[in-house]
Design an enzyme around this catalytic site. Structure first.
Site, PDB file in Angstrom:
ATOM      1  N   HIS A  38       5.424   1.673   0.548  1.00  0.00           N
ATOM      2  CA  HIS A  38       6.835   1.980   0.328  1.00  0.00           C
ATOM      3  C   HIS A  38       7.746   1.247   1.315  1.00  0.00           C
ATOM      4  O   HIS A  38       7.433   1.096   2.490  1.00  0.00           O
ATOM      5  CB  HIS A  38       7.071   3.492   0.426  1.00  0.00           C
ATOM      6  CG  HIS A  38       6.828   4.035   1.812  1.00  0.00           C
ATOM      7  ND1 HIS A  38       7.795   4.074   2.780  1.00  0.00           N
ATOM      8  CD2 HIS A  38       5.712   4.570   2.365  1.00  0.00           C
ATOM      9  CE1 HIS A  38       7.313   4.603   3.884  1.00  0.00           C
ATOM     10  NE2 HIS A  38       6.038   4.914   3.666  1.00  0.00           N
ATOM     11  N   HIS A  72       2.702 -15.333   1.020  1.00  0.00           N
ATOM     12  CA  HIS A  72       1.427 -15.104   0.324  1.00  0.00           C
ATOM     13  C   HIS A  72       0.731 -13.911   0.962  1.00  0.00           C
ATOM     14  O   HIS A  72       0.391 -13.938   2.146  1.00  0.00           O
ATOM     15  CB  HIS A  72       0.545 -16.355   0.430  1.00  0.00           C
ATOM     16  CG  HIS A  72      -0.774 -16.237  -0.293  1.00  0.00           C
ATOM     17  ND1 HIS A  72      -1.665 -17.273  -0.340  1.00  0.00           N
ATOM     18  CD2 HIS A  72      -1.345 -15.212  -0.989  1.00  0.00           C
ATOM     19  CE1 HIS A  72      -2.745 -16.896  -1.038  1.00  0.00           C
ATOM     20  NE2 HIS A  72      -2.562 -15.650  -1.431  1.00  0.00           N
TER      21      HIS A  72
END
Length: 212
Positions: free
Chosen positions: A135, A144
């Site tokens: 979250h 990446h």
């Protein structure tokens, strides 16, 4: 349904193609690559039709860049947009993305990845297989996040950063722009831009390592 152009023909290309096909949004695929030796070849039944010079033929069409190197992927992404192509967002149906999460243009989310409540992912990122973005995380453009990475709540990942396979980043930690986190590292404290860290707990290394 529409056509998707994929730039980059290597191992990552096959994965991106599989994700794109799984979305059901495209009926055909064409590939381009900067290596002239690959022109005329095929990858997963899709043809390599040329290099960057072919981009103007696909103005208004969707594209994705299948290149693992963040800087090269960013250059390709910028060139394709300047040529009038439109970046696709590719999310595998086996990924889980919260309704409140934001996924930037050009980003590919692989199968098994989880992007949780309030997370914001930038443009042209790779969220690789089984990665967990908890979250309220923020991930900058062209980053990446490798397979099986776990980012705790509120982690911030700078643009062009690379978090290696299986790394764990504790809640609230910030990884600076262009930084590299080695495979399997456990990051307890924030990492400065353009630094490579590795180990448990993660510590700076004297030279940049390759982490996939």
């Amino acid at each position: 349904m529409d056509l998707l152009l994929i730039w980059g023909v290597g191992g990552h290309c096959g994965v991106v193609l599989d994700v794109a096909r799984a979305t059901g949004l495209f009926e055909s695929f064409v590939l381009i690559d900067d290596d002239a030796a690959k022109i005329g070849l095929s990858c997963c039944d899709s043809l390599v039709i040329g290099g960057a010079e072919a981009l103007p033929r696909f103005v208004g069409k969707r594209f994705a860049v299948a290149v693992g190197d963040n800087r090269i992927r960013a250059r390709c992404f910028g060139r394709a947009r300047r040529e009038g192509l439109l970046p696709a967002v590719l999310i595998h149906p086996a990924a889980i993305t919260a309704p409140s999460a934001v996924i930037g243009l050009g980003t590919v989310v692989m199968p098994g990845a989880i992007v949780n409540h309030g997370a914001a992912i930038g443009e042209n990122c790779i969220i690789n297989t089984g990665a967990v973005i908890e979250h309220d995380c923020f991930i900058g453009d062209h980053a990446h996040i490798s397979p099986r990475v776990a980012l705790g709540g509120g982690v911030r990942i700078g643009s062009y950063a690379h978090v290696g396979i299986g790394a764990v980043v504790l809640p609230g930690v910030e990884i600076g722009e262009g930084a590299v986190v080695g495979a399997g590292a456990v990051v307890l404290h924030s990492v400065q831009p353009n630094i490579t860290v590795a180990g448990v707990p993660a510590r700076p290394l004297p030279a940049k390592i390759i982490s996939t």
